[in-house]
Design an enzyme around this catalytic site. Sequence first.
Site, mmCIF file in Angstrom:
data_model
loop_
_atom_site.group_PDB
_atom_site.id
_atom_site.type_symbol
_atom_site.label_atom_id
_atom_site.label_comp_id
_atom_site.label_asym_id
_atom_site.label_seq_id
_atom_site.Cartn_x
_atom_site.Cartn_y
_atom_site.Cartn_z
ATOM 1 N N ILE A 1 0.835 -1.207 0.000
ATOM 2 C CA ILE A 1 0.000 0.000 0.000
ATOM 3 C C ILE A 1 0.875 1.264 0.000
ATOM 4 C CG2 ILE A 1 -1.745 1.277 1.321
ATOM 5 C CD1 ILE A 1 -2.700 -1.536 2.386
ATOM 6 N N TYR B 1 -2.111 -7.473 16.938
ATOM 7 C CA TYR B 1 -2.360 -6.682 15.726
ATOM 8 C C TYR B 1 -3.681 -5.916 15.856
ATOM 9 C CZ TYR B 1 -2.870 -5.421 10.815
ATOM 10 O OH TYR B 1 -3.018 -4.714 9.646
HETATM 11 N N1 LIG Z 1 -2.582 -6.007 3.504
HETATM 12 C C1 LIG Z 1 -3.683 -5.952 4.243
HETATM 13 O O1 LIG Z 1 -4.550 -6.835 4.169
HETATM 14 C C2 LIG Z 1 -3.911 -4.808 5.176
HETATM 15 C C3 LIG Z 1 -5.210 -4.589 5.659
HETATM 16 C C4 LIG Z 1 -5.437 -3.536 6.531
HETATM 17 C C5 LIG Z 1 -4.390 -2.709 6.907
HETATM 18 N N2 LIG Z 1 -3.137 -2.940 6.431
HETATM 19 C C6 LIG Z 1 -2.066 -2.042 6.886
HETATM 20 O O2 LIG Z 1 -1.532 -1.379 5.767
HETATM 21 C C7 LIG Z 1 -0.182 -1.006 6.041
HETATM 22 C C8 LIG Z 1 0.687 -1.426 4.863
HETATM 23 O O3 LIG Z 1 0.673 -2.836 4.773
HETATM 24 P P1 LIG Z 1 0.894 -3.640 3.413
HETATM 25 O O4 LIG Z 1 -0.229 -4.585 3.319
HETATM 26 O O5 LIG Z 1 1.186 -2.694 2.319
HETATM 27 O O6 LIG Z 1 2.177 -4.508 3.848
HETATM 28 P P2 LIG Z 1 3.626 -4.612 3.222
HETATM 29 O O7 LIG Z 1 4.343 -5.645 4.016
HETATM 30 O O8 LIG Z 1 3.538 -4.781 1.744
HETATM 31 O O9 LIG Z 1 4.256 -3.180 3.535
HETATM 32 C C9 LIG Z 1 4.636 -2.795 4.830
HETATM 33 C C10 LIG Z 1 5.904 -1.985 4.745
HETATM 34 O O10 LIG Z 1 6.238 -1.568 6.084
HETATM 35 C C11 LIG Z 1 7.640 -1.690 6.215
HETATM 36 N N3 LIG Z 1 8.036 -1.872 7.605
HETATM 37 C C12 LIG Z 1 7.685 -2.887 8.424
HETATM 38 N N4 LIG Z 1 8.314 -2.772 9.604
HETATM 39 C C13 LIG Z 1 9.080 -1.657 9.523
HETATM 40 C C14 LIG Z 1 9.982 -1.010 10.409
HETATM 41 N N5 LIG Z 1 10.249 -1.511 11.634
HETATM 42 N N6 LIG Z 1 10.581 0.117 10.008
HETATM 43 C C15 LIG Z 1 10.354 0.629 8.773
HETATM 44 N N7 LIG Z 1 9.520 0.060 7.886
HETATM 45 C C16 LIG Z 1 8.899 -1.069 8.259
HETATM 46 C C17 LIG Z 1 8.005 -2.931 5.392
HETATM 47 O O11 LIG Z 1 9.385 -2.984 5.076
HETATM 48 C C18 LIG Z 1 7.097 -2.795 4.197
HETATM 49 O O12 LIG Z 1 7.734 -2.095 3.144
HETATM 50 C C19 LIG Z 1 0.175 -1.680 7.363
HETATM 51 O O13 LIG Z 1 0.093 -0.733 8.399
HETATM 52 C C20 LIG Z 1 -0.883 -2.738 7.520
HETATM 53 O O14 LIG Z 1 -1.118 -3.057 8.867
HETATM 54 C C21 LIG Z 1 -2.862 -3.957 5.560
#
Ligand SMILES: NC(=O)c1ccc[n+]([C@@H]2O[C@H](COP(=O)([O-])OP(=O)(O)OC[C@H]3O[C@@H](n4cnc5c(N)ncnc54)[C@H](O)[C@@H]3O)[C@@H](O)[C@H]2O)c1
Length: 260
Positions: A16, A158
């Site tokens: 995202i 979470y």
């Molecule tokens: N994918 C889903 O189903 C979903 C649903 C609801 C909410 N979200 C939220 O959306 C956001 C993005 O998630 P996504 O699905 O794109 O996941 P993703 O794993 O593709 O991206 C998450 C990013 O966060 C970075 N990250 C993680 N820990 C870190 C740290 N300690 N320091 C710096 N960067 C860090 C990762 O390197 C990664 O690039 C998150 O907050 C997640 O909780 C995701």
Amino acid sequence: MHDGKTYIVTGAASGIGTETAQVLKAQGATVIGVDRNAAEGVDAFHQADLSDPASIDALVAALPSGADGLANIAGVPPTAPASTVLKVNLYGLQRLTLGLVPKLADGASIANLASLAGFGWPNAVEQCKAALELTLESDVNEFAETQGLNADTVGRSYFLSKEALVVWTMQNRWTWRDRGITMNCVSPGPVETPILGDFVQTLGERAAEDMKVMDRPGTPADVAPVVSFALSENAKWFRGANLTVDGGMSSHILSNIHQL
Ligand SMILES: NC(=O)c1ccc[n+]([C@@H]2O[C@H](COP(=O)([O-])OP(=O)(O)OC[C@H]3O[C@@H](n4cnc5c(N)ncnc54)[C@H](O)[C@@H]3O)[C@@H](O)[C@H]2O)c1
């Protein structure tokens, strides 16, 4: 929509966050990406570990003044240890935000990526308040232990991280009103990114049920324009709000609860 604007996007290396950076750029913005992993396609990149206070403080010092907004998108899934989940998804996000606010432009917007997992906050108010008494420098692991989060196998850490984020965002509806700075949440349902499998693994049958009732999981392209909107001038009367973008899942849950 964002000509001449500069935004800081965390989590820019994947999912995202990557898509949000691309959407903002396509809409005219300059994007500064932040992630623990290198991010492609941004105008500038800062590597930082958002679970580490020293790394966040160095990041805040290194970021330029005058940005028009902050998209707090970095996050870890429930398969990570409970203390890591709380640190990255809540306490690190708070430390970065509070550290950065003095450097943001007046009128800036802050968008926090919460989740459908934060939907249940009204049933967890006391636990959210307890969680929100900690900071990144607290003994987060001890908190996780006393709250039973370390032993939990269905992702409570979470859910709590996102519930508390929704609550913290509401609490800050007017904190920076004198400077015109707004903060809102965007709450997606299940989205096809590298961590979707982690949710399915942790939530088991519950996730399978959700997937059955939905027509499809979301994609980053469903969510990024909503984050862009939350950062934009068009969203300036949203304050402390939670914008749900979940293919109807929160409406579905509410309809079931209230037998609509
Ligand atoms: N994918 C889903 O189903 C979903 C649903 C609801 C909410 N979200 C939220 O959306 C956001 C993005 O998630 P996504 O699905 O794109 O996941 P993703 O794993 O593709 O991206 C998450 C990013 O966060 C970075 N990250 C993680 N820990 C870190 C740290 N300690 N320091 C710096 N960067 C860090 C990762 O390197 C990664 O690039 C998150 O907050 C997640 O909780 C995701």
